[in-house]
Design an enzyme around this catalytic site. Structure first.
Site, PDB file in Angstrom:
ATOM      1  N   GLY A  86       0.822  -1.210   0.000  1.00 16.11           N
ATOM      2  CA  GLY A  86       0.000   0.000   0.000  1.00 16.11           C
ATOM      3  C   GLY A  86       0.852   1.254   0.000  1.00 16.11           C
ATOM      4  N   LEU A  87       2.161   1.106  -0.199  1.00 12.61           N
ATOM      5  CA  LEU A  87       3.061   2.263  -0.123  1.00 12.61           C
ATOM      6  C   LEU A  87       3.621   2.656  -1.487  1.00 12.61           C
ATOM      7  CD1 LEU A  87       4.885   1.402   3.225  1.00 12.61           C
ATOM      8  CD2 LEU A  87       2.943   2.925   2.873  1.00 12.61           C
ATOM      9  N   GLY A  88       2.995   2.172  -2.549  1.00  6.22           N
ATOM     10  CA  GLY A  88       3.315   2.676  -3.890  1.00  6.22           C
ATOM     11  C   GLY A  88       4.535   2.059  -4.546  1.00  6.22           C
ATOM     12  N   SER A  90       4.859  -0.289  -6.814  1.00  7.73           N
ATOM     13  CA  SER A  90       4.783  -0.476  -8.277  1.00  7.73           C
ATOM     14  C   SER A  90       4.722   0.876  -8.998  1.00  7.73           C
ATOM     15  CB  SER A  90       3.602  -1.370  -8.666  1.00  7.73           C
ATOM     16  OG  SER A  90       2.406  -0.800  -8.224  1.00  7.73           O
ATOM     17  N   ALA A  91       4.076   1.871  -8.392  1.00 10.17           N
ATOM     18  CA  ALA A  91       4.034   3.202  -9.016  1.00 10.17           C
ATOM     19  C   ALA A  91       5.436   3.816  -9.044  1.00 10.17           C
ATOM     20  CB  ALA A  91       3.079   4.113  -8.252  1.00 10.17           C
ATOM     21  N   ASP A 133      -1.352   7.262  -7.500  1.00 13.59           N
ATOM     22  CA  ASP A 133      -0.050   6.782  -7.018  1.00 13.59           C
ATOM     23  C   ASP A 133       1.062   7.222  -7.964  1.00 13.59           C
ATOM     24  OD1 ASP A 133      -1.797   5.465  -5.370  1.00 13.59           O
ATOM     25  OD2 ASP A 133      -0.831   3.517  -5.545  1.00 13.59           O
TER      26      ASP A 133
HETATM   27  O1  PMV Z   1      -2.391  -0.215  -2.612  1.00 14.44           O
HETATM   28  P1  PMV Z   1      -1.893   0.748  -3.620  1.00 14.44           P
HETATM   29  O2  PMV Z   1      -0.688   1.486  -3.167  1.00 14.44           O
HETATM   30  O3  PMV Z   1      -1.676   0.096  -4.937  1.00 14.44           O
HETATM   31  O4  PMV Z   1      -3.004   1.888  -3.797  1.00 14.44           O
HETATM   32  C1  PMV Z   1      -4.104   1.716  -4.633  1.00 14.44           C
HETATM   33  C2  PMV Z   1      -5.054   2.880  -4.564  1.00 14.44           C
HETATM   34  C3  PMV Z   1      -6.425   2.563  -5.178  1.00 14.44           C
HETATM   35  O5  PMV Z   1      -7.206   3.733  -5.038  1.00 14.44           O
HETATM   36  C4  PMV Z   1      -7.097   1.418  -4.428  1.00 14.44           C
HETATM   37  C5  PMV Z   1      -6.303   2.184  -6.648  1.00 14.44           C
HETATM   38  C6  PMV Z   1      -5.914   3.335  -7.557  1.00 14.44           C
HETATM   39  O6  PMV Z   1      -5.399   3.038  -8.650  1.00 14.44           O
HETATM   40  O7  PMV Z   1      -6.149   4.510  -7.234  1.00 14.44           O
END
Ligand code: PMV
Length: 310
Positions: A86-88, A90-91, A133
Protein backbone atom coordinates in the site's frame (compact mmCIF):
# COMPACT_ATOMS: atom_id res chain seq x y z
CA UNK A 1 24.97 7.21 -22.48
CA UNK A 2 24.82 3.44 -21.88
CA UNK A 3 23.57 3.25 -18.30
CA UNK A 4 21.02 5.47 -16.51
CA UNK A 5 19.91 5.39 -12.86
CA UNK A 6 16.71 7.06 -11.66
CA UNK A 7 14.81 6.94 -8.38
CA UNK A 8 11.25 7.67 -7.24
CA UNK A 9 9.59 7.85 -3.81
CA UNK A 10 6.88 5.65 -2.37
CA UNK A 11 3.64 7.26 -1.25
CA UNK A 12 0.84 7.13 1.26
CA UNK A 13 -2.76 7.97 0.52
CA UNK A 14 -4.07 10.46 3.03
CA UNK A 15 -7.71 10.30 1.94
CA UNK A 16 -9.77 8.92 -0.93
CA UNK A 17 -8.37 5.55 -2.07
CA UNK A 18 -10.78 3.36 -4.04
CA UNK A 19 -13.30 6.16 -4.58
CA UNK A 20 -10.64 7.96 -6.67
CA UNK A 21 -10.79 5.08 -9.18
CA UNK A 22 -14.32 6.39 -9.97
CA UNK A 23 -13.16 9.98 -10.42
CA UNK A 24 -13.80 11.14 -6.82
CA UNK A 25 -11.31 13.40 -4.98
CA UNK A 26 -8.18 12.04 -3.27
CA UNK A 27 -4.93 13.28 -1.70
CA UNK A 28 -1.60 11.45 -1.57
CA UNK A 29 1.83 12.34 -0.18
CA UNK A 30 5.30 11.15 -1.22
CA UNK A 31 7.25 9.46 1.60
CA UNK A 32 10.96 9.12 2.32
CA UNK A 33 11.32 5.57 1.02
CA UNK A 34 12.58 5.15 -2.54
CA UNK A 35 13.16 2.72 -5.35
CA UNK A 36 16.23 3.09 -7.58
CA UNK A 37 16.32 1.65 -11.11
CA UNK A 38 19.44 1.27 -13.22
CA UNK A 39 18.72 0.65 -16.90
CA UNK A 40 21.15 -0.28 -19.69
CA UNK A 41 20.83 -1.50 -23.28
CA UNK A 42 20.41 -5.27 -23.72
CA UNK A 43 19.40 -7.69 -26.47
CA UNK A 44 16.92 -9.39 -24.10
CA UNK A 45 14.74 -8.25 -21.19
CA UNK A 46 16.73 -8.79 -18.00
CA UNK A 47 15.28 -7.93 -14.58
CA UNK A 48 17.81 -7.97 -11.73
CA UNK A 49 20.08 -10.11 -13.90
CA UNK A 50 17.41 -12.70 -14.73
CA UNK A 51 15.84 -13.27 -18.12
CA UNK A 52 12.14 -12.22 -17.91
CA UNK A 53 10.02 -15.31 -18.56
CA UNK A 54 6.94 -15.45 -20.84
CA UNK A 55 5.13 -12.30 -21.88
CA UNK A 56 3.13 -11.48 -18.75
CA UNK A 57 5.81 -11.24 -16.06
CA UNK A 58 6.81 -7.68 -15.09
CA UNK A 59 3.74 -5.94 -16.61
CA UNK A 60 4.79 -2.45 -15.43
CA UNK A 61 8.21 -2.74 -17.04
CA UNK A 62 6.79 -4.14 -20.28
CA UNK A 63 4.15 -1.40 -20.50
CA UNK A 64 6.69 1.42 -20.07
CA UNK A 65 8.99 -0.18 -22.66
CA UNK A 66 6.11 -0.54 -25.14
CA UNK A 67 5.05 3.11 -24.66
CA UNK A 68 8.63 4.12 -25.50
CA UNK A 69 8.93 1.91 -28.59
CA UNK A 70 11.39 -0.48 -26.93
CA UNK A 71 11.25 -4.17 -25.98
CA UNK A 72 14.49 -5.06 -24.24
CA UNK A 73 16.70 -3.49 -21.61
CA UNK A 74 18.51 -4.70 -18.54
CA UNK A 75 17.01 -3.24 -15.35
CA UNK A 76 18.32 -3.55 -11.80
CA UNK A 77 16.04 -2.27 -9.04
CA UNK A 78 16.93 -1.64 -5.42
CA UNK A 79 14.11 -0.62 -3.07
CA UNK A 80 13.28 0.09 0.53
CA UNK A 81 9.51 0.19 -0.19
CA UNK A 82 7.96 -3.17 0.75
CA UNK A 83 6.02 -4.66 -2.23
CA UNK A 84 2.20 -4.93 -2.14
CA UNK A 85 2.26 -2.88 1.07
CA UNK A 86 0.00 0.00 0.00
CA UNK A 87 3.06 2.26 -0.12
CA UNK A 88 3.31 2.68 -3.89
CA UNK A 89 6.11 0.24 -4.76
CA UNK A 90 4.78 -0.48 -8.28
CA UNK A 91 4.03 3.20 -9.02
CA UNK A 92 7.55 4.18 -7.88
CA UNK A 93 9.03 1.40 -10.00
CA UNK A 94 7.04 2.54 -13.06
CA UNK A 95 8.00 6.22 -12.62
CA UNK A 96 11.72 5.64 -11.99
CA UNK A 97 11.91 3.07 -14.80
CA UNK A 98 10.15 5.46 -17.20
CA UNK A 99 12.63 8.27 -16.47
CA UNK A 100 15.64 5.94 -16.86
CA UNK A 101 14.32 4.44 -20.13
CA UNK A 102 13.42 7.85 -21.58
CA UNK A 103 16.87 9.23 -20.75
CA UNK A 104 18.59 6.11 -22.15
CA UNK A 105 16.72 6.39 -25.47
CA UNK A 106 17.00 10.20 -25.71
CA UNK A 107 13.26 10.87 -25.29
CA UNK A 108 11.50 13.73 -23.43
CA UNK A 109 11.88 13.45 -19.66
CA UNK A 110 9.22 15.96 -18.55
CA UNK A 111 7.12 14.93 -15.54
CA UNK A 112 3.84 14.72 -17.43
CA UNK A 113 5.25 12.17 -19.93
CA UNK A 114 6.68 10.08 -17.08
CA UNK A 115 3.41 10.26 -15.12
CA UNK A 116 1.51 9.19 -18.28
CA UNK A 117 3.82 6.17 -18.86
CA UNK A 118 3.55 5.17 -15.21
CA UNK A 119 -0.26 5.54 -15.15
CA UNK A 120 -0.58 3.41 -18.27
CA UNK A 121 1.62 0.74 -16.67
CA UNK A 122 -0.44 0.73 -13.47
CA UNK A 123 -3.73 0.66 -15.40
CA UNK A 124 -2.55 -2.25 -17.56
CA UNK A 125 -1.23 -4.24 -14.60
CA UNK A 126 -4.22 -3.61 -12.29
CA UNK A 127 -6.96 -3.76 -14.93
CA UNK A 128 -8.31 -0.47 -13.51
CA UNK A 129 -6.53 2.34 -11.69
CA UNK A 130 -6.46 6.04 -10.96
CA UNK A 131 -3.37 8.16 -11.73
CA UNK A 132 -2.98 9.01 -8.01
CA UNK A 133 -0.05 6.78 -7.02
CA UNK A 134 1.85 7.34 -10.23
CA UNK A 135 1.31 11.13 -10.12
CA UNK A 136 2.60 11.52 -6.57
CA UNK A 137 5.55 9.15 -7.11
CA UNK A 138 6.45 11.22 -10.19
CA UNK A 139 5.91 14.72 -8.81
CA UNK A 140 6.73 14.15 -5.10
CA UNK A 141 5.40 16.38 -2.27
CA UNK A 142 1.62 16.26 -2.15
CA UNK A 143 -0.89 15.83 -4.96
CA UNK A 144 -4.66 16.11 -5.00
CA UNK A 145 -6.99 14.64 -7.61
CA UNK A 146 -10.25 16.30 -8.59
CA UNK A 147 -10.01 18.79 -5.71
CA UNK A 148 -10.53 22.51 -6.46
CA UNK A 149 -7.22 23.47 -4.84
CA UNK A 150 -3.53 23.72 -5.73
CA UNK A 151 -1.49 24.25 -8.92
CA UNK A 152 -2.59 22.30 -12.00
CA UNK A 153 -0.12 19.57 -13.05
CA UNK A 154 -1.96 17.45 -15.63
CA UNK A 155 -5.29 15.90 -16.52
CA UNK A 156 -5.60 12.21 -17.45
CA UNK A 157 -8.69 10.36 -18.66
CA UNK A 158 -9.34 6.62 -18.98
CA UNK A 159 -12.25 4.20 -18.85
CA UNK A 160 -14.85 7.00 -18.76
CA UNK A 161 -13.22 8.80 -15.81
CA UNK A 162 -11.11 11.93 -15.78
CA UNK A 163 -8.66 13.16 -13.12
CA UNK A 164 -7.41 16.70 -12.73
CA UNK A 165 -4.12 16.41 -10.81
CA UNK A 166 -2.85 19.37 -8.76
CA UNK A 167 0.14 20.01 -6.54
CA UNK A 168 -0.87 20.91 -2.97
CA UNK A 169 1.08 22.46 -0.11
CA UNK A 170 1.68 20.01 2.71
CA UNK A 171 2.08 21.50 6.20
CA UNK A 172 4.55 19.86 8.57
CA UNK A 173 2.85 16.73 9.96
CA UNK A 174 4.19 13.54 11.53
CA UNK A 175 2.90 10.19 10.35
CA UNK A 176 3.59 6.66 11.43
CA UNK A 177 3.05 3.88 8.91
CA UNK A 178 2.16 0.45 10.28
CA UNK A 179 2.83 -2.37 7.83
CA UNK A 180 0.76 -5.49 8.56
CA UNK A 181 3.24 -7.75 6.74
CA UNK A 182 0.25 -9.06 4.76
CA UNK A 183 1.02 -9.07 1.05
CA UNK A 184 -2.11 -7.72 -0.68
CA UNK A 185 -1.94 -7.08 -4.44
CA UNK A 186 -4.05 -4.11 -5.55
CA UNK A 187 -5.74 -5.50 -8.70
CA UNK A 188 -8.03 -8.12 -7.08
CA UNK A 189 -9.20 -5.68 -4.35
CA UNK A 190 -9.99 -2.96 -6.91
CA UNK A 191 -11.95 -5.56 -8.89
CA UNK A 192 -13.89 -6.64 -5.77
CA UNK A 193 -14.93 -3.03 -5.13
CA UNK A 194 -15.97 -2.68 -8.78
CA UNK A 195 -18.28 -5.72 -8.49
CA UNK A 196 -19.71 -4.51 -5.18
CA UNK A 197 -20.40 -1.09 -6.71
CA UNK A 198 -21.95 -2.61 -9.81
CA UNK A 199 -24.42 -4.73 -7.82
CA UNK A 200 -25.13 -2.51 -4.85
CA UNK A 201 -26.34 1.10 -4.73
CA UNK A 202 -25.11 1.27 -1.11
CA UNK A 203 -21.48 0.86 -2.27
CA UNK A 204 -21.90 3.88 -4.61
CA UNK A 205 -23.20 5.93 -1.68
CA UNK A 206 -20.14 4.99 0.40
CA UNK A 207 -17.88 5.99 -2.49
CA UNK A 208 -19.66 9.38 -2.73
CA UNK A 209 -19.33 9.85 1.02
CA UNK A 210 -15.57 9.14 0.88
CA UNK A 211 -15.33 11.79 -1.85
CA UNK A 212 -17.11 14.36 0.36
CA UNK A 213 -14.88 13.59 3.36
CA UNK A 214 -11.79 13.94 1.19
CA UNK A 215 -12.81 17.42 0.01
CA UNK A 216 -13.34 18.46 3.62
CA UNK A 217 -9.93 16.95 4.51
CA UNK A 218 -8.13 18.90 1.79
CA UNK A 219 -9.58 22.13 3.19
CA UNK A 220 -8.54 21.09 6.72
CA UNK A 221 -4.99 20.35 5.52
CA UNK A 222 -4.81 23.75 3.74
CA UNK A 223 -5.78 25.42 7.06
CA UNK A 224 -3.26 23.27 8.95
CA UNK A 225 -6.15 21.95 11.08
CA UNK A 226 -4.56 18.67 12.18
CA UNK A 227 -7.38 17.70 14.57
CA UNK A 228 -10.07 18.02 11.92
CA UNK A 229 -7.93 16.24 9.33
CA UNK A 230 -7.30 13.38 11.78
CA UNK A 231 -11.02 12.95 12.52
CA UNK A 232 -11.73 12.76 8.78
CA UNK A 233 -9.01 10.13 8.31
CA UNK A 234 -10.65 7.93 10.96
CA UNK A 235 -14.05 8.44 9.35
CA UNK A 236 -12.52 7.49 5.99
CA UNK A 237 -11.21 4.26 7.55
CA UNK A 238 -14.70 3.37 8.81
CA UNK A 239 -16.17 3.89 5.34
CA UNK A 240 -13.40 1.81 3.74
CA UNK A 241 -14.17 -0.97 6.26
CA UNK A 242 -17.83 -0.86 5.23
CA UNK A 243 -16.66 -1.11 1.62
CA UNK A 244 -14.99 -4.38 2.65
CA UNK A 245 -11.36 -3.47 2.02
CA UNK A 246 -10.02 -3.48 5.58
CA UNK A 247 -9.00 -6.62 7.52
CA UNK A 248 -8.58 -7.68 11.17
CA UNK A 249 -4.90 -6.82 11.34
CA UNK A 250 -5.41 -3.36 9.80
CA UNK A 251 -8.27 -2.66 12.24
CA UNK A 252 -6.09 -3.82 15.14
CA UNK A 253 -3.26 -1.44 14.18
CA UNK A 254 -5.68 1.47 13.56
CA UNK A 255 -7.39 0.91 16.94
CA UNK A 256 -4.05 0.64 18.76
CA UNK A 257 -2.88 3.94 17.25
CA UNK A 258 -6.07 5.97 17.75
CA UNK A 259 -5.70 6.84 21.48
CA UNK A 260 -2.27 8.34 20.65
CA UNK A 261 -3.20 9.99 17.33
CA UNK A 262 -5.34 12.68 15.70
CA UNK A 263 -6.61 9.99 13.34
CA UNK A 264 -5.69 6.71 11.67
CA UNK A 265 -6.74 4.74 8.62
CA UNK A 266 -5.67 2.07 6.20
CA UNK A 267 -3.69 3.45 3.27
CA UNK A 268 -3.70 2.03 -0.27
CA UNK A 269 -5.90 -0.76 -1.47
CA UNK A 270 -6.22 -2.52 1.91
CA UNK A 271 -6.84 -6.23 2.55
CA UNK A 272 -3.45 -6.14 4.32
CA UNK A 273 -0.69 -3.73 3.35
CA UNK A 274 -0.40 -0.68 5.62
CA UNK A 275 -2.19 1.84 7.80
CA UNK A 276 -1.15 5.39 8.72
CA UNK A 277 -1.58 7.43 11.89
CA UNK A 278 -1.34 11.23 12.13
CA UNK A 279 0.25 11.91 15.50
CA UNK A 280 2.53 14.06 17.58
CA UNK A 281 3.60 11.02 19.64
CA UNK A 282 5.29 8.97 16.90
CA UNK A 283 7.51 6.84 19.19
CA UNK A 284 4.52 5.79 21.30
CA UNK A 285 2.48 4.96 18.20
CA UNK A 286 5.40 2.89 16.90
CA UNK A 287 5.43 0.93 20.17
CA UNK A 288 1.66 0.34 20.03
CA UNK A 289 1.91 -0.89 16.42
CA UNK A 290 4.89 -3.18 17.14
CA UNK A 291 3.07 -4.64 20.18
CA UNK A 292 0.21 -5.76 17.87
CA UNK A 293 2.62 -7.40 15.41
CA UNK A 294 2.88 -4.54 12.88
CA UNK A 295 6.08 -3.10 11.45
CA UNK A 296 6.14 0.62 12.32
CA UNK A 297 8.00 3.34 10.45
CA UNK A 298 7.98 7.09 11.06
CA UNK A 299 7.70 8.76 7.65
CA UNK A 300 8.51 12.27 6.54
CA UNK A 301 6.69 14.23 3.86
CA UNK A 302 7.85 17.00 1.49
CA UNK A 303 9.89 14.44 -0.46
CA UNK A 304 11.15 15.08 -4.03
CA UNK A 305 9.64 13.07 -6.88
CA UNK A 306 11.31 11.11 -9.68
CA UNK A 307 14.92 12.13 -10.39
CA UNK A 308 18.13 11.02 -12.04
CA UNK A 309 20.80 9.61 -9.75
CA UNK A 310 24.59 9.52 -10.15
O1 PMV B 1 -2.39 -0.21 -2.61
P1 PMV B 1 -1.89 0.75 -3.62
O2 PMV B 1 -0.69 1.49 -3.17
O3 PMV B 1 -1.68 0.10 -4.94
O4 PMV B 1 -3.00 1.89 -3.80
C1 PMV B 1 -4.10 1.72 -4.63
C2 PMV B 1 -5.05 2.88 -4.56
C3 PMV B 1 -6.42 2.56 -5.18
O5 PMV B 1 -7.21 3.73 -5.04
C4 PMV B 1 -7.10 1.42 -4.43
C5 PMV B 1 -6.30 2.18 -6.65
C6 PMV B 1 -5.91 3.34 -7.56
O6 PMV B 1 -5.40 3.04 -8.65
O7 PMV B 1 -6.15 4.51 -7.23
Amino acid sequence: MNKVTASAPGKMILLGEHSVVYGKPAVALAIDRRIKCTVSASSELLVNGRKASGTIAHPHIRSVLKDNGAANVSVDAVTDIPTSSGLGSSAALSASFSLAVRKLFGRETDEESIAADAFNAEYTAQGRASPMDTSVCTHGGGVALNCPIGRHLWTFSKGGNSWDVTEVDVPHMTFVVGYTGIHAPTGPIVERVRKYKEHNRFASDIIDEIGAITLEGVQAMAKNDTEHLGRLMTQNHKLLSILGVSCDQLNKLVNASLPLSYGAKLTGSGGGGSMIALTDQPEKVCEAIALRGGVPMIVHTGIPGVRLEE
